[in-house]
Design a protein around this motif. Structure first.
Motif, mmCIF file in Angstrom:
data_model
loop_
_atom_site.group_PDB
_atom_site.id
_atom_site.type_symbol
_atom_site.label_atom_id
_atom_site.label_comp_id
_atom_site.label_asym_id
_atom_site.label_seq_id
_atom_site.Cartn_x
_atom_site.Cartn_y
_atom_site.Cartn_z
ATOM 1 N N THR A 62 0.804 -1.224 0.000
ATOM 2 C CA THR A 62 0.000 0.000 0.000
ATOM 3 C C THR A 62 0.837 1.273 0.000
ATOM 4 O O THR A 62 0.301 2.368 -0.192
ATOM 5 C CB THR A 62 -0.941 0.022 1.217
ATOM 6 O OG1 THR A 62 -0.162 -0.132 2.409
ATOM 7 C CG2 THR A 62 -1.978 -1.092 1.128
ATOM 8 N N ASN B 101 -11.541 -8.555 -14.704
ATOM 9 C CA ASN B 101 -10.772 -7.336 -14.462
ATOM 10 C C ASN B 101 -11.685 -6.126 -14.315
ATOM 11 O O ASN B 101 -12.679 -5.987 -15.038
ATOM 12 C CB ASN B 101 -9.820 -7.056 -15.629
ATOM 13 C CG ASN B 101 -8.776 -8.145 -15.810
ATOM 14 O OD1 ASN B 101 -8.678 -9.062 -15.004
ATOM 15 N ND2 ASN B 101 -8.002 -8.036 -16.868
ATOM 16 N N TYR C 52 -11.383 -4.315 -8.856
ATOM 17 C CA TYR C 52 -10.389 -5.357 -8.571
ATOM 18 C C TYR C 52 -9.103 -4.711 -8.069
ATOM 19 O O TYR C 52 -8.474 -5.160 -7.110
ATOM 20 C CB TYR C 52 -10.126 -6.178 -9.834
ATOM 21 C CG TYR C 52 -9.677 -7.606 -9.600
ATOM 22 C CD1 TYR C 52 -8.545 -7.901 -8.840
ATOM 23 C CD2 TYR C 52 -10.363 -8.671 -10.153
ATOM 24 C CE1 TYR C 52 -8.125 -9.202 -8.631
ATOM 25 C CE2 TYR C 52 -9.967 -9.986 -9.943
ATOM 26 C CZ TYR C 52 -8.839 -10.244 -9.184
ATOM 27 O OH TYR C 52 -8.428 -11.536 -8.967
ATOM 28 N N HIS C 53 -8.696 -3.631 -8.724
ATOM 29 C CA HIS C 53 -7.508 -2.898 -8.307
ATOM 30 C C HIS C 53 -7.658 -2.387 -6.879
ATOM 31 O O HIS C 53 -6.723 -2.483 -6.065
ATOM 32 C CB HIS C 53 -7.279 -1.725 -9.270
ATOM 33 C CG HIS C 53 -6.161 -0.808 -8.881
ATOM 34 N ND1 HIS C 53 -4.835 -1.128 -9.043
ATOM 35 C CD2 HIS C 53 -6.178 0.428 -8.324
ATOM 36 C CE1 HIS C 53 -4.083 -0.136 -8.616
ATOM 37 N NE2 HIS C 53 -4.869 0.831 -8.172
ATOM 38 N N LEU D 73 -7.191 -5.213 -4.259
ATOM 39 C CA LEU D 73 -5.815 -5.637 -4.023
ATOM 40 C C LEU D 73 -5.091 -4.728 -3.039
ATOM 41 O O LEU D 73 -4.093 -5.136 -2.422
ATOM 42 C CB LEU D 73 -5.055 -5.690 -5.350
ATOM 43 C CG LEU D 73 -5.527 -6.765 -6.340
ATOM 44 C CD1 LEU D 73 -4.831 -6.596 -7.679
ATOM 45 C CD2 LEU D 73 -5.299 -8.166 -5.790
ATOM 46 N N VAL E 238 -5.016 -11.369 0.510
ATOM 47 C CA VAL E 238 -5.832 -11.558 -0.691
ATOM 48 C C VAL E 238 -5.766 -13.011 -1.160
ATOM 49 O O VAL E 238 -4.743 -13.680 -1.042
ATOM 50 C CB VAL E 238 -5.395 -10.618 -1.842
ATOM 51 C CG1 VAL E 238 -5.495 -9.159 -1.414
ATOM 52 C CG2 VAL E 238 -3.989 -10.937 -2.340
ATOM 53 N N PRO F 35 -6.929 -14.287 -4.733
ATOM 54 C CA PRO F 35 -7.548 -14.108 -6.047
ATOM 55 C C PRO F 35 -7.884 -15.462 -6.671
ATOM 56 O O PRO F 35 -7.016 -16.322 -6.831
ATOM 57 C CB PRO F 35 -6.474 -13.377 -6.858
ATOM 58 C CG PRO F 35 -5.487 -12.868 -5.840
ATOM 59 C CD PRO F 35 -5.522 -13.880 -4.729
ATOM 60 N N TYR G 154 1.005 -11.344 2.201
ATOM 61 C CA TYR G 154 0.171 -10.469 1.367
ATOM 62 C C TYR G 154 -0.930 -11.258 0.678
ATOM 63 O O TYR G 154 -2.094 -10.867 0.682
ATOM 64 C CB TYR G 154 0.999 -9.748 0.304
ATOM 65 C CG TYR G 154 0.120 -9.055 -0.707
ATOM 66 C CD1 TYR G 154 -0.593 -7.905 -0.359
ATOM 67 C CD2 TYR G 154 -0.058 -9.570 -2.007
ATOM 68 C CE1 TYR G 154 -1.444 -7.284 -1.266
ATOM 69 C CE2 TYR G 154 -0.902 -8.947 -2.905
ATOM 70 C CZ TYR G 154 -1.585 -7.805 -2.542
ATOM 71 O OH TYR G 154 -2.442 -7.198 -3.430
ATOM 72 N N GLY G 155 -0.575 -12.379 0.056
ATOM 73 C CA GLY G 155 -1.574 -13.100 -0.715
ATOM 74 C C GLY G 155 -1.299 -14.583 -0.798
ATOM 75 O O GLY G 155 -0.175 -15.055 -0.592
ATOM 76 N N TYR H 163 -1.773 -17.249 -3.689
ATOM 77 C CA TYR H 163 -2.031 -17.372 -5.126
ATOM 78 C C TYR H 163 -1.974 -18.853 -5.503
ATOM 79 O O TYR H 163 -0.921 -19.480 -5.388
ATOM 80 C CB TYR H 163 -0.994 -16.583 -5.926
ATOM 81 C CG TYR H 163 -1.200 -15.087 -5.874
ATOM 82 C CD1 TYR H 163 -1.820 -14.412 -6.925
ATOM 83 C CD2 TYR H 163 -0.782 -14.344 -4.779
ATOM 84 C CE1 TYR H 163 -2.016 -13.038 -6.885
ATOM 85 C CE2 TYR H 163 -0.973 -12.969 -4.723
ATOM 86 C CZ TYR H 163 -1.591 -12.333 -5.781
ATOM 87 O OH TYR H 163 -1.784 -10.964 -5.731
ATOM 88 N N GLY I 157 -0.492 -9.266 -11.893
ATOM 89 C CA GLY I 157 -0.300 -8.603 -10.615
ATOM 90 C C GLY I 157 1.074 -7.976 -10.485
ATOM 91 O O GLY I 157 1.226 -6.876 -9.932
ATOM 92 N N ASN J 13 2.013 -4.101 -9.865
ATOM 93 C CA ASN J 13 2.871 -3.588 -8.795
ATOM 94 C C ASN J 13 3.924 -2.639 -9.342
ATOM 95 O O ASN J 13 4.234 -1.612 -8.723
ATOM 96 C CB ASN J 13 3.547 -4.748 -8.058
ATOM 97 C CG ASN J 13 2.600 -5.492 -7.151
ATOM 98 O OD1 ASN J 13 1.601 -4.952 -6.693
ATOM 99 N ND2 ASN J 13 2.893 -6.763 -6.893
#
Length: 515
Positions: A4, A60, A64-65, A68, A78, A80, A161-162, A164, A215, A219
């Motif tokens: 962030t 998309n 969605y942005h 995240l 997250v 996804p 963070y995520g 995947y 992604g 970034n």
């Protein structure tokens, strides 16, 4: 390091510049930051705390942005979801990592009843589409408008963070755990390695945003205060229209998308002059297709990124300058600035330049591990190196060449055949639009080289013609002994050809199993 942070910086530096574009909707960085802070507050009210997983099952979009960024802002992680999955597969991923909150758009809201049946712990569904939310589902915009903004909890560094999920090309999907440091290390290192870092670009999200390849591009765009333009999903006409309407400077596309884009009738008269960078990856690109793409995107530098989800996702980078060297046509570049890469034998001993072995990598971009899979994690990260499962070699100048997946190598009559090498030859046949080579069961040779081919419209091709062409380029044992003309290939969410599915069909027909 935190995902962030780039948004905080943008609000200071360029608050009134456009951050996101989706259809007719445009929002500034200040507007996006306010919405992210409000949605984060709504998530906290719904029980999202430290490390709580929040899923998204959507095409998309600008929302969605926001998702995240808002999930880590609220303190969550997250998840996804692959939009190509069936409801049962979606439910599997939610159950596997205990995801209790899921965002869904118009495209998939009709499947939620089935998903909920198979994932009973899913307690909250948030509708983020353009239409009204159905009964029993919360509305995304109402949550934002009805919630005060909250402070960023600033999850960072080794905070997760995520999760995947891998595409499942070699088996059941595994949840790859990536922390903030891994994500940003990869984004920064690959940008530096490409040599194309520039502020205030315009990135087009045409590849699926659930996938880490897009992604990672996102970034990089965040770090450079760039504008994000989203189309719901890839279509050649949609991409061409977006490029021309919004002055897109940066593209990320997988080779199958590039092929479809170049073959589209609209591309012949399109103006691609604003495009400055074409980043591609996820699978190799044939030399023929690369040359065509360079002719069409004449003002763009081409960058290839090689890696995998477990590497967040970049290990090596092929810079625009490297693309001008014919001897590197099949290389995936050198180790990126943040990544240490080498080639090893089955005992994990480093091999000298030119010898083929498994490509391994280490660095701060490597995953923490697979969610709830300690044995698979230990095997993949043994010795402190991420074992990619890709076979390749490094030359004397440190450039890496991927020759095949370990599971895609064909052993015929005791000889090793790397399918990528055969595919490169077949791609040069004028009638061939796309090709995939796998090993088929053979009573005499154990395996034989089998080619699946998609032809250009109106063309014909025989196995004998293929074999005659191949004899001029590769050894006899590498030449396909059988061939099948197909209309389409099974694809993963990242646009990779699912060779496992192609092999399974051949081996099932022979009454034999295949891994």
């Amino acid at each position: 390091m935190q995902i962030t942070q780039s948004l905080h910086r943008a609000v200071q530096a360029v608050p009134h510049e456009v951050c996101t574009v989706f259809g007719e909707r445009k929002r500034t960085f200040a507007e996006v930051a306010d919405r992210v802070a409000r949605f984060a507050g709504a998530l906290q009210r719904l029980g999202v705390g430290d490390g709580e997983r929040v899923g998204i099952y959507a095409l998309n979009s600008d929302r969605y942005h926001e998702f995240l960024l808002a999930v880590p802002w609220a303190g969550g992680v997250v998840n996804p979801v692959n939009v190509r999955w069936s409801p049962a597969e979606v439910a599997y991923s939610l159950v596997d990592c205990q995801t209790e909150i899921l965002l869904v758009d118009d495209a998939f809201i009709g499947t939620i009843a089935e998903v909920r049946e198979k994932a009973p712990a899913l307690r909250t569904v948030i509708h983020m589409g353009e239409h009204a939310a159905p009964d029993g589902v919360l509305d995304y915009e109402e949550l934002i408008s009805g919630t005060e903004p909250v402070e960023d909890v600033r999850r960072r560094d080794r905070d997760l963070y995520g999760i995947y999920y891998t595409g499942g090309t070699t088996g059941a999907p595994k949840g790859v755990m990536l922390d903030h440091r891994a994500m940003l290390t990869s984004a920064m290192g690959s940008s530096i390695s490409a040599g194309t870092v520039a502020l205030r670009g315009v990135l087009l999200h045409a590849a699926p945003m659930f996938h880490l390849a897009d992604g990672a591009a996102g970034n990089q765009a965040n770090l450079t205060l760039s504008t994000h333009v989203m189309v719901p999903s890839f279509t050649p006409a949609g991409v061409i229209e977006a490029i021309q309407e919004h002055g897109v400077t940066n593209l990320f596309l997988v080779p199958t998308m590039i092929q479809m884009l170049l073959d589209a009738p609209e591309s012949a008269s399109a103006d691609f002059s604003t495009v400055e960078q074409v980043l591609y990856g996820a699978s190799p690109m044939s030399e023929t297709l690369l040359r065509r793409a360079q002719d069409v995107f004449a003002n763009a530098g081409f960058i290839q990124a090689y890696g995998m989800t477990e590497l967040a996702p970049v290990a090596t980078v092929m810079s625009p300058a490297d693309h001008g060297r014919p001897e590197l046509a099949r290389s995936c570049g050198r180790a990126a600035a943040h990544s240490e890469v080498r080639v090893v034998d089955p005992d994990d001993t480093e091999l000298p330049p030119g010898d083929v072995g498994e490509i391994v990598a280490r660095g701060d971009h490597v995953m923490q591990g697979y969610w709830n899979k300690p044995e698979e994690t230990e095997a993949a990260l043994r010795g402190g190196w991420m074992h990619t499962g890709d076979m390749g070699y490094m030359n004397e100048d440190g450039y890496f060449f991927v020759v095949d997946r370990l599971k895609d190598m064909i052993i015929t009559g005791g000889e090793n055949v790397y399918s990528v090498e055969v595919e490169n030859v077949l791609a040069k046949i004028p009638q061939v639009e796309s090709v995939a080579v796998v090993g088929a069961p053979d009573e005499e040779w154990g395996e034989r080289v089998h080619a699946f081919v998609i032809l250009r419209e109106g063309e014909t091709l025989t196995l004998e013609e293929v074999q005659a062409f191949c004899k001029e380029h590769i050894a006899n044992y590498k030449i396909p002994r059988s061939m099948e003309i197909v209309p389409v290939f099974p694809l993963s969410g990242a646009g990779k050809i699912l060779k496992r599915d192609l092999r399974k069909e051949l081996w099932d027909d022979a009454g034999r199993s295949v891994n």
